[in-house]
Design a protein around this motif. Structure first.
Motif, PDB file in Angstrom:
ATOM      1  N   THR A 167       0.849  -1.204   0.000  1.00 43.19           N
ATOM      2  CA  THR A 167       0.000   0.000   0.000  1.00 43.19           C
ATOM      3  C   THR A 167       0.882   1.251   0.000  1.00 43.19           C
ATOM      4  O   THR A 167       0.570   2.229  -0.681  1.00 43.19           O
ATOM      5  N   ALA A 225       6.440 -11.132  -5.691  1.00 42.09           N
ATOM      6  CA  ALA A 225       6.830 -11.454  -7.073  1.00 42.09           C
ATOM      7  C   ALA A 225       5.890 -10.820  -8.078  1.00 42.09           C
ATOM      8  O   ALA A 225       6.286 -10.494  -9.187  1.00 42.09           O
ATOM      9  N   GLN A 246      -5.319   0.580   4.160  1.00 43.76           N
ATOM     10  CA  GLN A 246      -4.174   0.125   4.945  1.00 43.76           C
ATOM     11  C   GLN A 246      -4.559  -0.092   6.412  1.00 43.76           C
ATOM     12  O   GLN A 246      -4.153  -1.061   7.038  1.00 43.76           O
ATOM     13  N   LYS A 300      -4.657  -3.858   9.004  1.00 43.90           N
ATOM     14  CA  LYS A 300      -3.937  -4.108  10.265  1.00 43.90           C
ATOM     15  C   LYS A 300      -4.863  -4.709  11.311  1.00 43.90           C
ATOM     16  O   LYS A 300      -6.053  -4.420  11.333  1.00 43.90           O
ATOM     17  N   LEU A 332       0.361  -7.037  10.991  1.00 47.38           N
ATOM     18  CA  LEU A 332      -0.026  -6.839   9.587  1.00 47.38           C
ATOM     19  C   LEU A 332       0.655  -7.884   8.723  1.00 47.38           C
ATOM     20  O   LEU A 332       1.685  -8.440   9.115  1.00 47.38           O
ATOM     21  N   ARG A 379       2.342  -9.194   5.046  1.00 47.18           N
ATOM     22  CA  ARG A 379       3.010  -8.754   3.808  1.00 47.18           C
ATOM     23  C   ARG A 379       3.204  -9.972   2.917  1.00 47.18           C
ATOM     24  O   ARG A 379       3.705 -11.003   3.384  1.00 47.18           O
ATOM     25  N   PRO A 380       2.821  -9.855   1.637  1.00 52.76           N
ATOM     26  CA  PRO A 380       3.073 -10.999   0.751  1.00 52.76           C
ATOM     27  C   PRO A 380       4.570 -11.142   0.496  1.00 52.76           C
ATOM     28  O   PRO A 380       5.308 -10.159   0.587  1.00 52.76           O
ATOM     29  N   SER A 381       5.022 -12.344   0.236  1.00 52.49           N
ATOM     30  CA  SER A 381       6.447 -12.532  -0.051  1.00 52.49           C
ATOM     31  C   SER A 381       6.597 -13.271  -1.370  1.00 52.49           C
ATOM     32  O   SER A 381       5.605 -13.696  -1.970  1.00 52.49           O
ATOM     33  N   ASP A 382       7.843 -13.445  -1.801  1.00 50.34           N
ATOM     34  CA  ASP A 382       8.122 -14.137  -3.060  1.00 50.34           C
ATOM     35  C   ASP A 382       7.781 -15.626  -2.978  1.00 50.34           C
ATOM     36  O   ASP A 382       7.528 -16.262  -3.981  1.00 50.34           O
TER      37      ASP A 382
END
Lengths: 121, 221
Positions: free
Chosen positions: A39, A88, B27, B31, B52, B54-57
């Motif tokens: 965001t 990604a 946002q 949370k 919160l 967070r997307p990761s690889d």
């Protein structure tokens, strides 16, 4: 003498606007989007795109180019920050968006230069 | 012309601000407010503020918990108070030296006939060595207990979430402070930082946090 004075003043004003713009925008982002998240990246992109569009609309050349330079600088920040980490799917989207805006701006702002000086045969 | 320029700029700024306000509330909705506290027997208060994602690889999402660790006492505190080592009496120190010397002499004079008798161990040293053995046992036991009581986050499916060091970034890593028995906090010192965990699969539900016999739960919707 007067001319060199006014050039120096204009340069100083440009530098001041450039630095202030970058700092103020960063402070706005830090205040409202303190967490390093997707965001926040979107908010940065929107704010910086706004800055670039405003720089294209402004008629005053000095202010226009200064804001454009500040917008480019902030875009570079986002670009290199996104290089490491991030999801990604978001990474190519951010890269693509940044590159697209840079191309559009380059065409709008500097596209006419090639037309003014046609290649002599 | 000037008015038109002003109008366009105002329009761009208003539209951008509207989008930013939207993002701001989006946002906020992402949370989860926790605001729960637990206190260890050493007077260390751990407050979890918010979580919160967070997307990761990879195939997981990172849960970042903002938290604060505070020493509530007016003295320096260990995260886990280690046992106090016994003080070595001077006579034992001298005995150690004499014994060392005796060993060296034996090695040098291995082929010679002259041998000096070994130094006699003083009574006080026997007691000291016994205390030292006890201390070593206690130390190893306290470290074992500390290992068992490390900061753990249980996911809604009750599996233990692995710490995600990659997502901590430049922020203060509280897990390394909490999970090191030799960490200390000065009197009334408070440290703000983050704890980050890898969450695989279901992320909505009740999470359980345990730390050295204390526990708390929080809900993610």
């Amino acid at each position: 003498m007067d001319k060199s004075n006014s050039t120096a003043t204009r340069t100083l004003i440009s530098i001041a606007i450039y630095i202030l713009t970058i700092i103020v925008l960063q402070q706005i982002i830090n205040a409202f989007f303190p967490d390093d998240s997707l965001t926040r990246k979107f908010a940065e992109l929107i704010l910086d795109t706004m800055l670039i569009i405003v720089s294209l609309v402004v008629k005053n050349t000095v202010v226009g180019y200064t804001l454009l330079a500040a917008g480019f600088t902030r875009y570079l920040f986002i670009f290199f920050q996104s290089w490491d980490g991030g999801s990604a799917t978001a990474k190519p989207a951010i890269f693509g968006f940044v590159v697209l805006v840079l191309i559009i701006v380059a065409v709008i702002k500097f596209g006419h230069l090639s037309e003014q000086h046609p290649k002599e045969v | 012309m000037k008015n038109k320029e002003l109008l366009v700029i105002s329009g761009i700024i208003i539209v951008s601000i509207a989008i930013l306000i939207g993002l701001f509330f989006y946002q906020k909705g992402q949370k989860t407010t926790i605001d729960k506290t637990m206190t260890t027997s050493e007077g260390i208060k751990i407050t979890l503020h918010e979580a919160l994602f967070r997307p990761s690889d990879s195939n997981y999402e990172s849960m970042i918990i903002k938290a604060e660790v505070q020493n509530t006492r007016n003295t320096m505190a260990y995260l886990a108070k280690p046992p106090t080592p016994p003080i070595e009496p001077r006579t034992c120190y001298n005995y150690d030296n004499d014994y060392q010397q005796y060993n060296n002499n034996i090695n040098i004079n291995v082929n010679s006939q002259t041998t000096t008798p070994p130094p006699v161990i003083p009574e006080v040293c026997l007691a000291y060595y016994k205390d030292k053995d006890e201390y070593n046992n206690k130390l190893s036991r306290s470290e074992e207990l500390f290992d068992q009581g490390k900061f753990k986050l249980y996911t809604p499916t009750r599996s233990i979430a692995e710490i995600d060091y990659a997502e901590i970034g430049g922020k203060r890593d509280l897990s390394s402070i909490l999970n090191n028995s030799y960490s200390t906090l000065q009197a009334n010192e408070a440290i703000e930082g983050v704890l980050s965990f890898k969450i695989i699969g279901q992320k909505e539900g009740t999470y359980l946090v345990t730390y050295r016999g204390n526990e708390l739960t929080f809900e993610v919707k």
